[in-house]
Motif scaffolding. Structure first.
Motif, PDB file in Angstrom:
ATOM      1  N   HIS A  89       3.944  -2.075   3.205  1.00  0.00           N
ATOM      2  CA  HIS A  89       3.840  -0.702   2.695  1.00  0.00           C
ATOM      3  C   HIS A  89       5.030  -0.329   1.825  1.00  0.00           C
TER       4      HIS A  89
ATOM      5  N   HIS B 138      -5.597   2.693  -4.115  1.00  0.00           N
ATOM      6  CA  HIS B 138      -5.679   2.749  -2.656  1.00  0.00           C
ATOM      7  C   HIS B 138      -6.536   3.960  -2.275  1.00  0.00           C
TER       8      HIS B 138
ATOM      9  N   ASP C 163       0.838  -1.205   0.000  1.00  0.00           N
ATOM     10  CA  ASP C 163       0.000   0.000   0.000  1.00  0.00           C
ATOM     11  C   ASP C 163       0.874   1.256   0.000  1.00  0.00           C
ATOM     12  N   ASP C 164       0.260   2.367  -0.395  1.00  0.00           N
ATOM     13  CA  ASP C 164       0.802   3.732  -0.224  1.00  0.00           C
ATOM     14  C   ASP C 164       1.862   4.163  -1.235  1.00  0.00           C
TER      15      ASP C 164
ATOM     16  N   HIS D  29      -5.531   9.834   0.862  1.00  0.00           N
ATOM     17  CA  HIS D  29      -5.204   9.097   2.084  1.00  0.00           C
ATOM     18  C   HIS D  29      -5.495   9.917   3.341  1.00  0.00           C
TER      19      HIS D  29
END
Ligand SMILES: [Zn+2]
Length: 266
Positions: A225, A120, A69-70, A124
Motif C-alpha cells: 500500500h 483502484h 494500492d491506495d 474506496h
C-alpha cells in the motif's frame, strides 16, 4: 547439299541451342525460386521457433510485480526514489479522491519514470462501490476520468478494492466483470500480500509476509500500500526488493505480464 538445306540445318541448330539455353535458364530460375522459397519458409520457421522459445523463456522467468494500492500519498516520492535506486518499476493503483492539484506532479513523475498507473477506486467506500452495478460503474468512471486526466493516457488496468474475491462484489460480479472488459480494462489481483494495511504490522512483518509467499510463484503479484498510514511499507521495501533479487526475480509492471493474476479464474 543445296543452299536451302544448309540454311535449314543452321536455322534448326540455332533454334535448338536457343531452346536448350532457354530451358536451362528456366530450370535455374525455377531452382533459384524454389531455393528462395525454401529459405524463406525455413527463415519463417526459425523466427516462429525463436518466438516460441522467447515465449517459453518468458513463462519460465521469475518475475515480481510490485503493486501499490491506495495512492498517491505523501510517501509516493519515497517509494519512487527506492524503485529508482534499484532501477526497477512498479504498478500503482490510484484512488480518484486522492488525485488533487498537489498530487498531479507526483503522478506525472510516477509515469515518467516508467511505472504503470491503474484504477483502484474513486471513493474506496464499499457501499459506494458495490451498492449496485450502476454505483460500481459510476465509481470506476469517476476514477478513470481523474486518473486519465493526470497521466494523459488511457488506463487499462484495475484493482478491485478488497480484491475480486470479496463478498461485496459477488452479487454484481457477473455484470461488472464483463463490463470492465468492454471498457478495455483488465483487473489484476495479487497472490502475495505484505498485509501492510491490516491490523498491527511492523517493518519485519511486512517483509516476512512477502518473503514467505513469493517463492511459491514464478509470477508474484505483490500487494503493498501507498497510503498515509503505511510508512512502514516504505521502510520494508528495500529489504523486499533485495530478497526478490537474491531469489532470481526480476521486477516489471503488470502490463508486461503474459497473464495477470485473477482470483476468480482460479
Ligand atoms: Zn485499497
Amino acid at each position: 547439299m543445296k543452299r536451302i538445306e544448309k540454311f535449314g540445318i543452321v536455322f534448326c541448330m540455332i533454334i535448338g541451342v536457343g531452346l536448350s539455353f532457354w530451358t536451362e535458364q528456366k530450370a535455374i530460375s525455377h531452382l533459384c525460386n524454389r531455393q528462395y522459397e525454401e529459405a524463406f519458409i525455413k527463415n519463417e520457421k526459425n523466427e516462429q521457433q525463436v518466438m516460441l522459445v522467447e515465449e517459453e523463456n518468458k513463462r519460465e522467468q521469475k518475475v515480481a510485480y510490485l503493486t501499490f494500492d491506495d495512492g498517491p500519498s505523501v510517501y509516493t516520492p519515497q517509494v519512487l526514489d527506492i524503485l529508482n535506486k534499484y532501477g526497477i518499476h512498479a504498478t500503482f493503483f490510484l484512488i480518484g479522491e486522492n488525485v488533487d492539484d498537489k498530487m498531479l506532479p507526483i503522478i506525472e513523475r510516477t509515469v515518467k519514470e516508467g511505472n504503470l498507473v491503474g484504477i483502484h477506486t474513486y471513493s474506496h467506500r464499499a457501499e459506494k462501490i458495490y451498492g449496485s452495478c450502476e454505483a460500481f460503474q459510476k465509481d470506476v468512471q469517476m476514477a478513470k476520468a481523474v486518473i486519465e486526466n493526470a497521466i494523459h493516457e488511457k488506463v487499462r488496468f484495475y484493482r478491485f478494492p478488497w480484491g475480486s474475491a470479496n463478498g461485496y462484489l459477488r452479487p454484481i460480479s457477473k455484470h461488472v466483470i464483463p463490463w470492465l472488459q468492454e471498457q478495455g480494462i483488465t483487473y489484476c489481483d495479487w497472490n502475495v500480500s505484505g498485509e501492510d494495511s491490516i491490523g498491527k504490522c511492523s517493518e519485519w512483518s511486512i517483509y516476512h509476509n512477502v518473503e514467505k509467499d513469493m517463492g511459491r510463484f514464478k509470477q508474484s503479484f505483490i500487494l503493498l500500500h501507498d497510503s498515509k498510514s503505511c510508512c512502514l511499507t516504505v521502510s520494508a521495501l528495500p529489504q523486499i526488493i533485495e530478497d526478490a533479487l537474491a531469489k532470481g526475480y526480476r521486477f516489471d509492471t503488470i502490463d508486461h505480464a503474459t497473464n495477470v493474476y485473477q482470483c476468480c479464474l482460479e
